[in-house]
Write a protein that holds these residues in place. Sequence first.
Motif, PDB file in Angstrom:
ATOM      1  N   VAL A 118      14.026   3.944   0.279  1.00  5.74           N
ATOM      2  CA  VAL A 118      13.988   5.287   0.891  1.00  5.74           C
ATOM      3  C   VAL A 118      15.279   6.003   0.513  1.00  5.74           C
ATOM      4  O   VAL A 118      16.285   5.924   1.228  1.00  5.74           O
ATOM      5  N   ARG A 168       5.008   9.689   7.995  1.00  6.63           N
ATOM      6  CA  ARG A 168       3.588   9.409   8.279  1.00  6.63           C
ATOM      7  C   ARG A 168       3.348   7.960   8.715  1.00  6.63           C
ATOM      8  O   ARG A 168       2.235   7.618   9.124  1.00  6.63           O
ATOM      9  N   LEU A 169       4.353   7.121   8.648  1.00  2.38           N
ATOM     10  CA  LEU A 169       4.161   5.703   8.917  1.00  2.38           C
ATOM     11  C   LEU A 169       4.373   5.382  10.401  1.00  2.38           C
ATOM     12  O   LEU A 169       5.170   6.020  11.086  1.00  2.38           O
ATOM     13  N   LEU A 207       9.836   5.915  -1.351  1.00  2.37           N
ATOM     14  CA  LEU A 207       9.339   6.686  -0.208  1.00  2.37           C
ATOM     15  C   LEU A 207      10.204   7.912   0.028  1.00  2.37           C
ATOM     16  O   LEU A 207      11.430   7.803   0.203  1.00  2.37           O
ATOM     17  N   GLY A 208       9.563   9.083   0.022  1.00  2.00           N
ATOM     18  CA  GLY A 208      10.253  10.289   0.431  1.00  2.00           C
ATOM     19  C   GLY A 208      10.264  10.403   1.945  1.00  2.00           C
ATOM     20  O   GLY A 208       9.595   9.635   2.649  1.00  2.00           O
ATOM     21  N   ASN A 209      11.004  11.364   2.449  1.00  2.00           N
ATOM     22  CA  ASN A 209      11.069  11.548   3.897  1.00  2.00           C
ATOM     23  C   ASN A 209       9.694  11.836   4.486  1.00  2.00           C
ATOM     24  O   ASN A 209       9.348  11.350   5.573  1.00  2.00           O
ATOM     25  N   ALA A 210       8.902  12.618   3.779  1.00  2.00           N
ATOM     26  CA  ALA A 210       7.555  12.950   4.267  1.00  2.00           C
ATOM     27  C   ALA A 210       6.677  11.700   4.314  1.00  2.00           C
ATOM     28  O   ALA A 210       5.858  11.539   5.232  1.00  2.00           O
ATOM     29  N   ASP A 211       6.831  10.808   3.321  1.00  2.85           N
ATOM     30  CA  ASP A 211       6.074   9.551   3.328  1.00  2.85           C
ATOM     31  C   ASP A 211       6.440   8.716   4.550  1.00  2.85           C
ATOM     32  O   ASP A 211       5.572   8.172   5.239  1.00  2.85           O
ATOM     33  N   LEU A 212       7.742   8.619   4.819  1.00  5.56           N
ATOM     34  CA  LEU A 212       8.202   7.811   5.941  1.00  5.56           C
ATOM     35  C   LEU A 212       7.722   8.386   7.264  1.00  5.56           C
ATOM     36  O   LEU A 212       7.395   7.641   8.201  1.00  5.56           O
ATOM     37  N   ASP A 233       0.811  -1.217   0.000  1.00  5.89           N
ATOM     38  CA  ASP A 233       0.000   0.000   0.000  1.00  5.89           C
ATOM     39  C   ASP A 233       0.844   1.266   0.000  1.00  5.89           C
ATOM     40  O   ASP A 233       0.304   2.375   0.114  1.00  5.89           O
ATOM     41  N   LEU A 234       2.157   1.115  -0.117  1.00 10.85           N
ATOM     42  CA  LEU A 234       3.054   2.267  -0.079  1.00 10.85           C
ATOM     43  C   LEU A 234       3.557   2.599  -1.479  1.00 10.85           C
ATOM     44  O   LEU A 234       3.602   1.731  -2.360  1.00 10.85           O
ATOM     45  N   PRO A 235       3.987   3.848  -1.703  1.00  7.76           N
ATOM     46  CA  PRO A 235       4.617   4.184  -2.982  1.00  7.76           C
ATOM     47  C   PRO A 235       5.890   3.364  -3.176  1.00  7.76           C
ATOM     48  O   PRO A 235       6.552   2.992  -2.196  1.00  7.76           O
TER      49      PRO A 235
END
Length: 302
Positions: free
Chosen positions: A259, A188-189, A181-186, A176-178
């Motif tokens: 990442v 939020r996890l 992963l950018g820092n902003a994506d990480l 379900d993840l891109p």
Amino acid sequence: MLLQHLITFCRVVEEGSFTRAAQVQNLTQPSVTKQVGALEDHLQVQLFTRQGKQVHLTPAGELVYDYARQVIHLVAQCEAAVQELRSPGSGSVTVGCVHTIGLFTLPDLLAAFVREHPRVKINVRTGNNRETVAMLLHGEVDLGLITTPQVHERIDVIPLFEDPLVAVASPSFAADLPPVLGNADLARLPFIGYVRGARFRNTIDQILEEMGIQPKFVMEFDNHEAIKTMVGLGFGVALEPVSAVQRELDGGQLVRLNVPGLPRSSRTTSLILRRGERRSAAVNAFLALLERRYAVAINPAP
């Protein structure tokens, strides 16, 4: 001064009482008291102070304890050397290591060593890096495997391999993840990690801070096995040493997340040896295995 007096003295220190020391040695308490008293008379110092049933080492006691542990180990080394002389190919090797090495790196090494030297007895003692160094200095282990840099006048340090940190998740969670992963994506996890205050947790916190991430830790544990289990069940992501998760990555229970912003960070697993000490044939055989496995050169003992 008898060797048994030193052994009994160390047992009192390690058990914290004369009563428990007597129990583990199958002696009477008066016998333990007599042996420690004889040691004090010989050295003309007081080794313990007593507060109720508790005993505490005096400064002289701490000094004697340090030497006593070394003497006991040297006698054990002598016995092992004679045994090797009488029965070539036998002997023993005692390895000290940090817990992660004991769980994820050492089993494969020991399996290979036992196949080559089935008559050699292997002993393993685990602790943190500081405890492993102390065991080596006190002569309680023949060699140590650690994950933090060390500098000591009595120790040789030989780097063996780098153990990079990787971001991992379960396959279902990662689906379900891109793909990148950018820092902003990480950020939020949900994170699963080591307990606060642990050296490894401090390293992770520093890496995430460098990335500008304030992580949300939903679970914290004091061992990598529990972290891997929770990540594998899909509760979140984790930053783990690749050695700790390689089996799960190979087996498909975990996947490595892409990442690009994750700083290159790794721990160096190193071998530590007492400098200038004679080594048994069994220990040299184990060191030869490390040389072959990690393509390193280990200075020969005198």
